[in-house]
Motif scaffolding. Structure first.
Motif, short mmCIF file in Angstrom:
data_model
loop_
_atom_site.label_atom_id
_atom_site.label_comp_id
_atom_site.label_asym_id
_atom_site.label_seq_id
_atom_site.Cartn_x
_atom_site.Cartn_y
_atom_site.Cartn_z
N ASP A 120 0.82 -1.21 0.00
CA ASP A 120 0.00 0.00 0.00
C ASP A 120 0.86 1.26 0.00
OD1 ASP A 120 -2.38 -1.45 0.16
OD2 ASP A 120 -2.56 -1.25 2.33
N ASP A 121 0.40 2.24 -0.74
CA ASP A 121 0.94 3.60 -0.72
C ASP A 121 2.41 3.72 -1.10
OD1 ASP A 121 -0.15 6.10 -0.59
OD2 ASP A 121 0.33 6.43 1.51
N CYS B 214 2.55 1.10 -6.72
CA CYS B 214 1.24 0.57 -6.32
C CYS B 214 0.19 1.66 -6.31
CB CYS B 214 1.36 -0.11 -4.94
SG CYS B 214 2.49 -1.52 -4.98
N THR B 215 0.58 2.86 -5.91
CA THR B 215 -0.34 3.99 -5.91
C THR B 215 -0.71 4.36 -7.35
OG1 THR B 215 0.52 4.80 -3.82
CG2 THR B 215 -0.63 6.40 -5.21
N SER C 135 -3.12 -7.50 -1.42
CA SER C 135 -1.75 -7.40 -0.94
C SER C 135 -1.68 -8.00 0.46
CB SER C 135 -1.23 -5.95 -0.93
OG SER C 135 -1.43 -5.33 0.30
N ASP D 182 -0.63 -6.52 3.06
CA ASP D 182 -0.82 -5.51 4.10
C ASP D 182 -2.10 -5.81 4.89
OD1 ASP D 182 1.40 -3.77 3.47
OD2 ASP D 182 0.29 -3.14 1.71
N SER E 35 -4.10 -0.76 7.09
CA SER E 35 -3.29 -0.16 6.03
C SER E 35 -4.13 0.04 4.77
CB SER E 35 -2.08 -1.05 5.74
OG SER E 35 -1.33 -0.55 4.66
N HIS E 36 -4.92 -0.97 4.43
CA HIS E 36 -5.79 -0.87 3.24
C HIS E 36 -6.81 0.26 3.40
CE1 HIS E 36 -4.00 -4.31 1.52
NE2 HIS E 36 -4.85 -5.24 1.91
N PHE F 244 -5.10 3.52 2.72
CA PHE F 244 -4.77 3.61 1.29
C PHE F 244 -6.03 3.98 0.50
CE2 PHE F 244 -3.39 1.05 -2.65
CZ PHE F 244 -2.57 2.06 -3.14
N ILE G 4 -10.21 -3.99 -1.36
CA ILE G 4 -8.89 -4.62 -1.33
C ILE G 4 -8.94 -5.78 -0.33
CG2 ILE G 4 -6.44 -4.30 -0.82
CD1 ILE G 4 -6.77 -1.34 -1.52
N SER H 19 -7.08 -8.32 2.22
CA SER H 19 -5.91 -8.38 3.10
C SER H 19 -5.48 -9.84 3.20
CB SER H 19 -6.27 -7.83 4.48
OG SER H 19 -5.16 -7.97 5.34
#
Length: 157
Positions: free
Chosen positions: A47-48, A52-53, A76, A78, A82-83, A86, A96, A98
């Motif tokens: 993430d971020d 990926c961004t 991902s 993460d 975190s998701h 993001f 997303i 996890s």
């Protein structure tokens, strides 16, 4: 390490935490729940981060073209928190998954050894799978370049 599923083969099922889009915090998703729909699973490393961004924002910017044709899920390793950050930071319209225990990345053969500055480590290979309504892999885009990803996805959905 599992091999990547090939076009024409059954897409590996999974059960993973999902956040964003129409999903509430704490929900889980199985691929089997999406039968009858075209699904785009795009695996990305973190993430971020810059690549990926760029990849996620390209999908966001092309969302009007995608949303009626396929369900899109980022994947991902993460965590959910975190998701969530993001998704909020970049106003991502899709959910997303996890995959903190690497079950999904392993099943899809994208948990691979990487090498950066001479240091080897395990990580997610940026790869996209398009899965047909019948649960079969329609297309695989290995080692996707973030700037080419949207066009590749649109070409097959």
């Amino acid at each position: 390490m599992n091999a990547k599923p090939e076009p024409g083969s059954d897409a590996p099922d999974f059960d993973a935490a999902v956040v964003g889009g129409e999903y509430a915090e704490g929900e889980r998703l199985r691929l089997a729940d999406l039968r009858g729909q075209t699904v785009v699973l795009y695996f990305y490393p973190k993430d971020d981060t810059p690549g990926c961004t760029k990849q996620a924002c390209a999908l966001r910017d092309g969302w009007e073209e995608i949303r009626e044709k396929a369900k899109v899920f980022g994947v991902s390793t993460d965590g959910v928190k975190s998701h969530e950050k993001f998704i909020q930071k970049h106003a991502l319209p899709f959910p997303i998954l996890s995959d903190e225990d690497q079950q999904v990345v392993t099943a899809y053969g994208v948990w691979v050894e990487k090498n950066m500055y001479g240091k080897k480590y395990m990580g997610t290979e940026r790869t996209t799978f398009v899965i047909g309504p019948d649960g079969k892999i329609r297309a695989v885009f290995p080692k996707v370049k973030p700037e080419e990803h949207l066009a590749q996805v649109l070409a097959v959905i």
